[in-house]
Design a protein around this motif. Sequence first.
Motif, short mmCIF file in Angstrom:
data_model
loop_
_atom_site.label_atom_id
_atom_site.label_comp_id
_atom_site.label_asym_id
_atom_site.label_seq_id
_atom_site.Cartn_x
_atom_site.Cartn_y
_atom_site.Cartn_z
N LYS A 193 24.46 -54.79 36.47
CA LYS A 193 24.23 -54.51 35.05
C LYS A 193 25.50 -53.93 34.41
N PRO A 194 26.62 -54.65 34.50
CA PRO A 194 27.89 -54.11 33.99
C PRO A 194 27.87 -53.82 32.49
N ALA A 195 27.18 -54.65 31.71
CA ALA A 195 27.15 -54.44 30.26
C ALA A 195 26.41 -53.15 29.91
N ALA A 196 25.27 -52.92 30.58
CA ALA A 196 24.50 -51.69 30.33
C ALA A 196 25.31 -50.46 30.73
N LEU A 197 26.00 -50.56 31.86
CA LEU A 197 26.83 -49.44 32.30
C LEU A 197 27.97 -49.19 31.32
N ALA A 198 28.63 -50.23 30.87
CA ALA A 198 29.75 -50.08 29.94
C ALA A 198 29.29 -49.42 28.64
N GLN A 199 28.10 -49.79 28.18
CA GLN A 199 27.57 -49.19 26.95
C GLN A 199 27.31 -47.70 27.14
N ARG A 200 26.72 -47.34 28.28
CA ARG A 200 26.43 -45.92 28.53
C ARG A 200 27.73 -45.14 28.72
N VAL A 201 28.71 -45.71 29.40
CA VAL A 201 30.00 -45.04 29.58
C VAL A 201 30.64 -44.76 28.23
N ALA A 202 30.60 -45.74 27.33
CA ALA A 202 31.19 -45.56 26.00
C ALA A 202 30.51 -44.42 25.25
N ARG A 203 29.20 -44.33 25.38
CA ARG A 203 28.48 -43.25 24.70
C ARG A 203 28.83 -41.88 25.30
N ILE A 204 28.94 -41.83 26.62
CA ILE A 204 29.29 -40.56 27.26
C ILE A 204 30.72 -40.16 26.90
N GLN A 205 31.61 -41.11 26.84
CA GLN A 205 32.99 -40.81 26.44
C GLN A 205 33.02 -40.22 25.03
N ALA A 206 32.21 -40.77 24.14
CA ALA A 206 32.14 -40.25 22.77
C ALA A 206 31.57 -38.83 22.77
N LEU A 207 30.57 -38.60 23.61
CA LEU A 207 29.98 -37.27 23.72
C LEU A 207 31.01 -36.26 24.23
N LEU A 208 31.74 -36.63 25.28
CA LEU A 208 32.71 -35.73 25.89
C LEU A 208 33.87 -35.41 24.95
N SER A 209 34.21 -36.37 24.09
CA SER A 209 35.34 -36.17 23.18
C SER A 209 34.95 -35.38 21.94
N GLY A 210 33.64 -35.11 21.79
CA GLY A 210 33.17 -34.36 20.64
C GLY A 210 32.92 -35.19 19.39
N ARG A 211 32.94 -36.52 19.52
CA ARG A 211 32.74 -37.38 18.36
C ARG A 211 31.28 -37.50 17.97
N CYS A 212 30.38 -37.04 18.85
CA CYS A 212 28.95 -37.13 18.56
C CYS A 212 28.21 -36.12 19.42
N GLU A 213 26.93 -35.95 19.12
CA GLU A 213 26.05 -35.09 19.90
C GLU A 213 24.75 -35.84 20.15
#
Length: 227
Positions: A193-213
Amino acid sequence: MRRLRKVWFILPILLLAYLAVAAAWAWTAFDDALRAAPAIETVQLSDRQAAILLRVEDPAFYEHAGLSIGHGQGVATITSALARELFLGDARLDGAQGMFQSLYRGVFACCKRVDLGRDVMALVLDARMSKRQQLARYTATIYMGRHEGRQLKGLAQAALGYLGKPLEAASEDEFVRLVAMIKAPNHYHPSRKPAALAQRVARIQALLSGRCEADGWFDTEFRACAP
């Protein structure tokens, strides 16, 4: 009507009694359950790796006493996951302790998300095991899916299996990929499920960078962090 009132009066008493017995059992069974559990290979996370893991999985880990409700976390904590694994996992206890263990396994299999008995066990585990020990055991035992026909347990095994390198050699992006899998390892599987994983990784990266909550307590998908 009187009989109905009596039932509603008795039910809270029975629930409190059930929880008290569960807490007493967990306290007395803790040492035996720990001895019966498989030995773990301790892996030391870097400060940054620990911060990433906790930000995603259990932001209030060092503040709560085993149970917590947090933005993007829901009601699950690292401690409650450990309590489920330690007290209700594969390791079997003997005698009276084993009988109670079978009972609580049955209740958990039935109720899972609303199993207050398991939640009480999380409080007991937090009182009996230091946060440092909890984090080390969680890191070593968390289920990380199946790879090449075998089950992977722990971030160290996952790093070797999915990344082909020791955990300490993983880059930050690679570590985030592993953390992203924890919620549902087979759904966010890197090869299936590489696409699902890539989507979740992108969201976590945004969370970690402070761009979202996270959008509320139960937003473990981090919907507000979608690209």
